[in-house]
Design a protein around this motif. Structure first.
Motif, PDB file in Angstrom:
ATOM      1  N   PHE A  20       0.835  -1.204   0.000  1.00  0.00           N
ATOM      2  CA  PHE A  20       0.000   0.000   0.000  1.00  0.00           C
ATOM      3  C   PHE A  20       0.870   1.253   0.000  1.00  0.00           C
ATOM      4  O   PHE A  20       0.610   2.218  -0.713  1.00  0.00           O
ATOM      5  N   ALA A  21       1.917   1.232   0.821  1.00  0.00           N
ATOM      6  CA  ALA A  21       2.803   2.395   0.885  1.00  0.00           C
ATOM      7  C   ALA A  21       3.455   2.655  -0.463  1.00  0.00           C
ATOM      8  O   ALA A  21       3.591   3.807  -0.893  1.00  0.00           O
ATOM      9  N   GLN A  22       3.874   1.579  -1.152  1.00  0.00           N
ATOM     10  CA  GLN A  22       4.506   1.753  -2.458  1.00  0.00           C
ATOM     11  C   GLN A  22       3.515   2.311  -3.469  1.00  0.00           C
ATOM     12  O   GLN A  22       3.850   3.172  -4.276  1.00  0.00           O
ATOM     13  N   SER A  23       2.262   1.835  -3.406  1.00  0.00           N
ATOM     14  CA  SER A  23       1.256   2.344  -4.340  1.00  0.00           C
ATOM     15  C   SER A  23       0.919   3.794  -4.064  1.00  0.00           C
ATOM     16  O   SER A  23       0.471   4.520  -4.937  1.00  0.00           O
ATOM     17  N   ALA A  24       1.127   4.222  -2.804  1.00  0.00           N
ATOM     18  CA  ALA A  24       0.841   5.609  -2.449  1.00  0.00           C
ATOM     19  C   ALA A  24       2.050   6.506  -2.657  1.00  0.00           C
ATOM     20  O   ALA A  24       2.015   7.680  -2.337  1.00  0.00           O
ATOM     21  N   GLY A  25       3.136   5.963  -3.144  1.00  0.00           N
ATOM     22  CA  GLY A  25       4.299   6.789  -3.424  1.00  0.00           C
ATOM     23  C   GLY A  25       5.490   6.467  -2.559  1.00  0.00           C
ATOM     24  O   GLY A  25       6.338   7.318  -2.343  1.00  0.00           O
ATOM     25  N   GLY A  26       5.584   5.251  -2.026  1.00  0.00           N
ATOM     26  CA  GLY A  26       6.743   4.862  -1.242  1.00  0.00           C
ATOM     27  C   GLY A  26       6.612   5.259   0.208  1.00  0.00           C
ATOM     28  O   GLY A  26       5.557   5.148   0.814  1.00  0.00           O
ATOM     29  N   ASP A  27       7.714   5.758   0.771  1.00  0.00           N
ATOM     30  CA  ASP A  27       7.775   6.123   2.186  1.00  0.00           C
ATOM     31  C   ASP A  27       7.120   7.488   2.365  1.00  0.00           C
ATOM     32  O   ASP A  27       7.763   8.526   2.239  1.00  0.00           O
ATOM     33  N   THR A  28       5.827   7.494   2.690  1.00  0.00           N
ATOM     34  CA  THR A  28       5.065   8.750   2.732  1.00  0.00           C
ATOM     35  C   THR A  28       5.033   9.399   4.109  1.00  0.00           C
ATOM     36  O   THR A  28       4.746  10.583   4.222  1.00  0.00           O
ATOM     37  N   TYR A  29       5.292   8.629   5.179  1.00  0.00           N
ATOM     38  CA  TYR A  29       5.233   9.191   6.531  1.00  0.00           C
ATOM     39  C   TYR A  29       6.643   9.455   7.047  1.00  0.00           C
ATOM     40  O   TYR A  29       7.392   8.539   7.348  1.00  0.00           O
ATOM     41  N   ARG A  30       7.032  10.715   7.117  1.00  0.00           N
ATOM     42  CA  ARG A  30       8.325  11.136   7.638  1.00  0.00           C
ATOM     43  C   ARG A  30       9.462  10.246   7.123  1.00  0.00           C
ATOM     44  O   ARG A  30      10.028   9.432   7.851  1.00  0.00           O
ATOM     45  N   PRO A  31       9.824  10.388   5.849  1.00  0.00           N
ATOM     46  CA  PRO A  31      10.909   9.576   5.275  1.00  0.00           C
ATOM     47  C   PRO A  31      12.236   9.710   6.028  1.00  0.00           C
ATOM     48  O   PRO A  31      13.107   8.838   5.896  1.00  0.00           O
ATOM     49  N   ASP A  32      12.396  10.778   6.805  1.00  0.00           N
ATOM     50  CA  ASP A  32      13.633  10.967   7.558  1.00  0.00           C
ATOM     51  C   ASP A  32      13.718  10.039   8.769  1.00  0.00           C
ATOM     52  O   ASP A  32      14.778   9.919   9.376  1.00  0.00           O
ATOM     53  N   TRP A  83       4.996   7.729  17.050  1.00  0.00           N
ATOM     54  CA  TRP A  83       5.974   6.786  16.519  1.00  0.00           C
ATOM     55  C   TRP A  83       5.592   6.357  15.108  1.00  0.00           C
ATOM     56  O   TRP A  83       4.413   6.159  14.798  1.00  0.00           O
ATOM     57  N   LYS A  84       6.586   6.178  14.275  1.00  0.00           N
ATOM     58  CA  LYS A  84       6.370   5.690  12.921  1.00  0.00           C
ATOM     59  C   LYS A  84       6.284   4.166  12.963  1.00  0.00           C
ATOM     60  O   LYS A  84       7.256   3.477  13.282  1.00  0.00           O
ATOM     61  N   LEU A  85       5.102   3.620  12.641  1.00  0.00           N
ATOM     62  CA  LEU A  85       4.891   2.179  12.704  1.00  0.00           C
ATOM     63  C   LEU A  85       5.016   1.497  11.346  1.00  0.00           C
ATOM     64  O   LEU A  85       5.202   0.280  11.289  1.00  0.00           O
ATOM     65  N   SER A  86       4.873   2.245  10.269  1.00  0.00           N
ATOM     66  CA  SER A  86       5.073   1.703   8.926  1.00  0.00           C
ATOM     67  C   SER A  86       5.458   2.861   8.022  1.00  0.00           C
ATOM     68  O   SER A  86       5.559   4.010   8.465  1.00  0.00           O
ATOM     69  N   GLN A  87       5.632   2.602   6.740  1.00  0.00           N
ATOM     70  CA  GLN A  87       6.073   3.656   5.827  1.00  0.00           C
ATOM     71  C   GLN A  87       5.042   4.769   5.655  1.00  0.00           C
ATOM     72  O   GLN A  87       5.388   5.849   5.182  1.00  0.00           O
ATOM     73  N   ASN A  88       3.789   4.506   6.008  1.00  0.00           N
ATOM     74  CA  ASN A  88       2.776   5.546   5.812  1.00  0.00           C
ATOM     75  C   ASN A  88       1.915   5.796   7.037  1.00  0.00           C
ATOM     76  O   ASN A  88       0.922   6.510   6.954  1.00  0.00           O
ATOM     77  N   PHE A  89       2.278   5.239   8.211  1.00  0.00           N
ATOM     78  CA  PHE A  89       1.394   5.319   9.370  1.00  0.00           C
ATOM     79  C   PHE A  89       2.166   5.605  10.644  1.00  0.00           C
ATOM     80  O   PHE A  89       3.230   5.027  10.891  1.00  0.00           O
ATOM     81  N   GLY A  90       1.610   6.523  11.467  1.00  0.00           N
ATOM     82  CA  GLY A  90       2.177   6.841  12.766  1.00  0.00           C
ATOM     83  C   GLY A  90       1.121   6.783  13.852  1.00  0.00           C
ATOM     84  O   GLY A  90      -0.048   7.106  13.621  1.00  0.00           O
ATOM     85  N   LEU A  91       1.527   6.393  15.052  1.00  0.00           N
ATOM     86  CA  LEU A  91       0.616   6.276  16.192  1.00  0.00           C
ATOM     87  C   LEU A  91       1.283   6.886  17.415  1.00  0.00           C
ATOM     88  O   LEU A  91       2.469   6.644  17.660  1.00  0.00           O
ATOM     89  N   GLY A  92       0.517   7.689  18.190  1.00  0.00           N
ATOM     90  CA  GLY A  92       1.139   8.371  19.307  1.00  0.00           C
ATOM     91  C   GLY A  92       0.204   8.679  20.451  1.00  0.00           C
ATOM     92  O   GLY A  92      -0.940   8.220  20.496  1.00  0.00           O
ATOM     93  N   VAL A  93       0.715   9.478  21.384  1.00  0.00           N
ATOM     94  CA  VAL A  93      -0.036   9.921  22.553  1.00  0.00           C
ATOM     95  C   VAL A  93      -0.058  11.446  22.557  1.00  0.00           C
ATOM     96  O   VAL A  93       0.821  12.095  21.970  1.00  0.00           O
ATOM     97  N   GLU A  94      -1.059  12.014  23.245  1.00  0.00           N
ATOM     98  CA  GLU A  94      -1.184  13.463  23.290  1.00  0.00           C
ATOM     99  C   GLU A  94      -1.842  13.898  24.593  1.00  0.00           C
ATOM    100  O   GLU A  94      -2.516  13.112  25.261  1.00  0.00           O
ATOM    101  N   GLY A  95      -1.658  15.155  24.935  1.00  0.00           N
ATOM    102  CA  GLY A  95      -2.324  15.739  26.085  1.00  0.00           C
ATOM    103  C   GLY A  95      -2.452  17.234  25.872  1.00  0.00           C
ATOM    104  O   GLY A  95      -1.597  17.855  25.225  1.00  0.00           O
ATOM    105  N   GLY A  96      -3.544  17.832  26.381  1.00  0.00           N
ATOM    106  CA  GLY A  96      -3.709  19.268  26.186  1.00  0.00           C
ATOM    107  C   GLY A  96      -4.985  19.808  26.786  1.00  0.00           C
ATOM    108  O   GLY A  96      -5.558  19.223  27.715  1.00  0.00           O
ATOM    109  N   TYR A  97      -5.447  20.925  26.248  1.00  0.00           N
ATOM    110  CA  TYR A  97      -6.568  21.684  26.808  1.00  0.00           C
ATOM    111  C   TYR A  97      -7.468  22.151  25.676  1.00  0.00           C
ATOM    112  O   TYR A  97      -6.996  22.503  24.589  1.00  0.00           O
ATOM    113  N   ALA A  98      -8.772  22.161  25.929  1.00  0.00           N
ATOM    114  CA  ALA A  98      -9.741  22.652  24.947  1.00  0.00           C
ATOM    115  C   ALA A  98     -10.701  23.612  25.616  1.00  0.00           C
ATOM    116  O   ALA A  98     -11.164  23.371  26.738  1.00  0.00           O
ATOM    117  N   ASP A  99     -11.001  24.709  24.959  1.00  0.00           N
ATOM    118  CA  ASP A  99     -11.987  25.695  25.406  1.00  0.00           C
ATOM    119  C   ASP A  99     -13.007  25.851  24.290  1.00  0.00           C
ATOM    120  O   ASP A  99     -12.687  26.349  23.220  1.00  0.00           O
TER     121      ASP A  99
END
Length: 236
Positions: A20-32, A83-99
């Motif tokens: 899927f990543a190759q069909s979408a253009g290779g390493d699409t999520y943060r290639p660095d 975190w980068k889990l695959s060539q096109n997908f990342g999963l993480g945690v967050e915290g903050g405030y909403a008004d």
């Protein structure tokens, strides 16, 4: 023959994300970054709230020409790590405030207080949860988020149908824990900066209401509110 089909099916399943990543253009999520590496991020969003009318996810009223209870502009700020889990997908945690409604932009120009908290008592609070991002192409992403939301205190008076004060107490710490969820899509302007349109829903109520005479407690009214607006994110 069947013995050959089983390992072939397993190999196909394992290779599906890569294909899927190759069909979408290779390493699409943060290639660095290598798979398994991650990066910190900060994000902010601002937009139109529904004035506390969202009974469930996806039911907000976003008529830009109508303001419900003065709640027209809301914002949110989060920070986290993904975190980068695959060539096109990342999963993480967050915290903050909403008004979600204490700000009325029109008051900035006429000298009135921008913070309408005393009059509107709109929903606001702290949040912590997870987020995910799929880069369909290097320039286009879709995202999702969700987690725990701690709603603000809401001290209000309750009256009967003829305007008599019922003498009930509200506010305090009970009955304010709930959840939030959101989806979005947008444009990766650079490797570190993106902007998009996001919908976030905050499920909440006013907190428990108490009868000081009998000591009885019951749920306060719902204050679930949604925010539809623009989000900008910067990753490090």
């Amino acid at each position: 023959m069947k013995k050959l089909l089983i390992p072939a099916a397993i190999a196909a399943a394992l290779c599906a994300p890569t294909a899927f990543a190759q069909s979408a253009g290779g390493d699409t999520y943060r290639p660095d970054l290598q798979v398994g590496q991650g990066n910190a991020f900060v994000a902010g969003n601002v937009g139109r709230t529904d004035g506390g009318t969202a009974g469930r996810f996806g039911t907000g009223d976003f008529n830009v020409f109508e303001s419900r209870d003065g709640r027209k502009t809301g914002y949110g700020l989060v920070g986290g790590y993904r975190w980068k889990l695959s060539q096109n997908f990342g999963l993480g945690v967050e915290g903050g405030y909403a008004d979600l409604g204490n700000i009325e932009v029109r008051n900035i120009n006429n000298g009135d207080d921008v913070n309408q908290r005393a009059d509107r008592n709109a929903l606001r609070g702290w949040q912590v949860g997870g987020n995910a991002r799929l880069n369909v192409t290097p320039a286009w992403y879709v995202s999702g988020r969700g987690g725990f939301f701690r709603a603000s205190d809401n001290n209000v008076d309750y009256y009967n149908s003829v305007g008599q004060d019922l003498g009930l107490e509200s506010g305090g710490s009970d009955g304010r824990n709930s959840w939030y969820a959101g989806v979005g899509t947008g444009w990766n302007a650079t490797e570190n900066f993106s902007v998009g349109v996001h919908y976030d829903y905050y499920r909440a109520k006013s907190g428990d209401v108490r009868d000081p005479i009998s000591g009885a407690r019951f749920e306060g009214p719902k204050r679930s509110t949604a925010l539809l607006g623009l989000q900008a994110e910067y990753t490090f």
